[in-house]
Motif scaffolding. Structure first.
Motif, PDB file in Angstrom:
ATOM      1  N   ARG A  16      -5.547   0.828   6.960  1.00 35.22           N
ATOM      2  CA  ARG A  16      -4.958   2.146   6.635  1.00 35.22           C
ATOM      3  C   ARG A  16      -4.971   3.341   8.069  1.00 35.22           C
ATOM      4  NH1 ARG A  16      -8.874  -0.097   3.364  1.00 35.22           N
ATOM      5  NH2 ARG A  16      -9.020   0.430   1.215  1.00 35.22           N
ATOM      6  N   ARG A  17      -4.507   2.486   8.924  1.00 33.67           N
ATOM      7  CA  ARG A  17      -4.426   3.425   9.937  1.00 33.67           C
ATOM      8  C   ARG A  17      -2.911   4.035  10.097  1.00 33.67           C
ATOM      9  NH1 ARG A  17      -6.103  -0.520  14.800  1.00 33.67           N
ATOM     10  NH2 ARG A  17      -5.228  -1.857  13.337  1.00 33.67           N
ATOM     11  N   GLY A  18      -1.899   3.543   9.304  1.00 35.19           N
ATOM     12  CA  GLY A  18      -0.622   3.943   9.465  1.00 35.19           C
ATOM     13  C   GLY A  18      -0.443   4.826   8.105  1.00 35.19           C
ATOM     14  N   ARG A  19       0.887   5.236   7.958  1.00 31.92           N
ATOM     15  CA  ARG A  19       1.096   6.017   6.679  1.00 31.92           C
ATOM     16  C   ARG A  19       0.732   5.411   5.267  1.00 31.92           C
ATOM     17  NH1 ARG A  19       6.928   9.301   5.804  1.00 31.92           N
ATOM     18  NH2 ARG A  19       6.293  10.310   3.673  1.00 31.92           N
TER      19      ARG A  19
ATOM     20  N   THR B 297      -3.900  -7.067   5.616  1.00 35.35           N
ATOM     21  CA  THR B 297      -4.278  -7.873   6.571  1.00 35.35           C
ATOM     22  C   THR B 297      -4.270  -9.323   6.435  1.00 35.35           C
ATOM     23  OG1 THR B 297      -6.655  -8.034   5.637  1.00 35.35           O
ATOM     24  CG2 THR B 297      -6.275  -5.965   7.042  1.00 35.35           C
ATOM     25  N   ASP B 298      -4.295  -9.917   7.628  1.00 34.47           N
ATOM     26  CA  ASP B 298      -4.375 -11.472   7.481  1.00 34.47           C
ATOM     27  C   ASP B 298      -5.212 -11.974   6.329  1.00 34.47           C
ATOM     28  OD1 ASP B 298      -2.619 -11.465   9.638  1.00 34.47           O
ATOM     29  OD2 ASP B 298      -4.048 -11.969  11.032  1.00 34.47           O
TER      30      ASP B 298
END
Length: 295
Positions: free
Chosen positions: A52-55, A60-61
């Motif tokens: 959730r670090r981006g917009r 994830t893998d």
């Protein structure tokens, strides 16, 4: 358990739509409900599924690893729901069809392919049985449908749909005495004293009188057995032209040429069911597909 039908749906919606808000719109929910549902799933699995670090959240893998099985599970759930709905609407668990041996080469399998796509959970059983046996099995409730030639007389217990026609011709082997004697052109009555191979019911008592000419008959319960005996020179027989044509062309069989009658019987083919038992959804659809295939 962490995964349920609802959590799988949420998980795949976020993967497919790229954000919690877009997934919420697709599912008809509020974004907070989707976000909380994914967070709860991650907590129960003790895995981070979306970064959730981006917009927008990025899978994830771990999410990508779980994705193929999640999609398979979602597909199985949809199939299960479709099957349950079909059962509710009247889909039978098993569809049994008896087919007269002479009609095994008829176009009955293509409609089954369509039926299999529409009802993938439906079990189908196809049985080969002489016409009299096929109709007896129908009336005893052993099969739902019978694919047979037109009957001499109507039976008030039966309903039917005409679906096709077939040509039946008289054949014998090149080694047969009638051929060896040079009698390529015969009159039908010349066959009265020649042994005939006929397809009959398994109790030996029932055969179609339209196909019985000779005084002496050998009986089988399948057209392939009849064909084998004819090829061995043990008698003549009426067989579907579609079955014998390659052998006639190769010289392995002789199609009799009659002087006083045409050597071909065009018989109409019917799919028959019992008026005394309700038809399931699969049987109804198969009859419809057979009718459509004829047009």
């Amino acid at each position: 358990m962490a995964f349920s039908s609802d959590s799988v749906q949420l998980f795949l919606a976020v993967l497919d739509h790229g954000s919690f808000s877009a997934a919420a719109r697709a599912l008809g929910r509020v974004p907070s409900a989707v976000s909380m549902g994914i967070a709860q799933l991650e907590a129960e699995l003790d895995l981070v599924l979306f970064d959730r670090r981006g917009r927008e959240p990025r899978p994830t893998d771990a999410a990508r690893t779980l994705e193929p099985q999640a999609r398979q599970l979602a597909s199985q759930l949809r199939q299960l729901q479709a099957h349950a709905l079909a059962l509710h609407q009247g889909l039978e668990r098993r569809l049994a069809i008896a087919i007269a041996p002479e009609l095994m080469s008829a176009p009955w399998s293509a409609p089954l392919a369509v039926l299999a796509r529409e009802f993938p959970a439906l079990d189908v059983e196809v049985l080969s049985a002489p016409q009299a046996d096929a109709l007896r099995m129908l009336h005893e409730g052993c099969v739902h449908l019978a694919l047979v030639f037109e009957r001499e007389r109507l039976d008030e217990r039966e309903a039917f749909q005409e679906v096709s026609s077939d040509l039946v011709v008289a054949v014998l082997a090149p080694s047969h005495p009638l051929v060896q004697q040079g009698a390529r052109r015969l009159r039908l009555e010349d066959l009265i004293d020649a042994r005939q191979i006929v397809v009959a019911s398994r109790d030996g008592r029932h055969s179609d009188p339209r196909f019985v000419v000779s005084r002496q008959t050998w009986r089988t319960d399948s057209q392939l057995a009849t064909l084998s005996l004819v090829q061995a020179g043990l008698g003549w027989a009426y067989l579907p032209r579609s079955l014998v044509q390659p052998l006639v062309a190769a010289g392995a069989l002789v199609e009799i040429v009659f002087d006083n009658i045409s050597n071909q019987l065009r018989l109409w083919v019917d799919v028959v069911w019992s008026r005394e038992r309700p038809l399931g959804l699969g049987a109804q659809r198969y009859i419809e597909l057979m009718r459509e295939a004829r047009t």
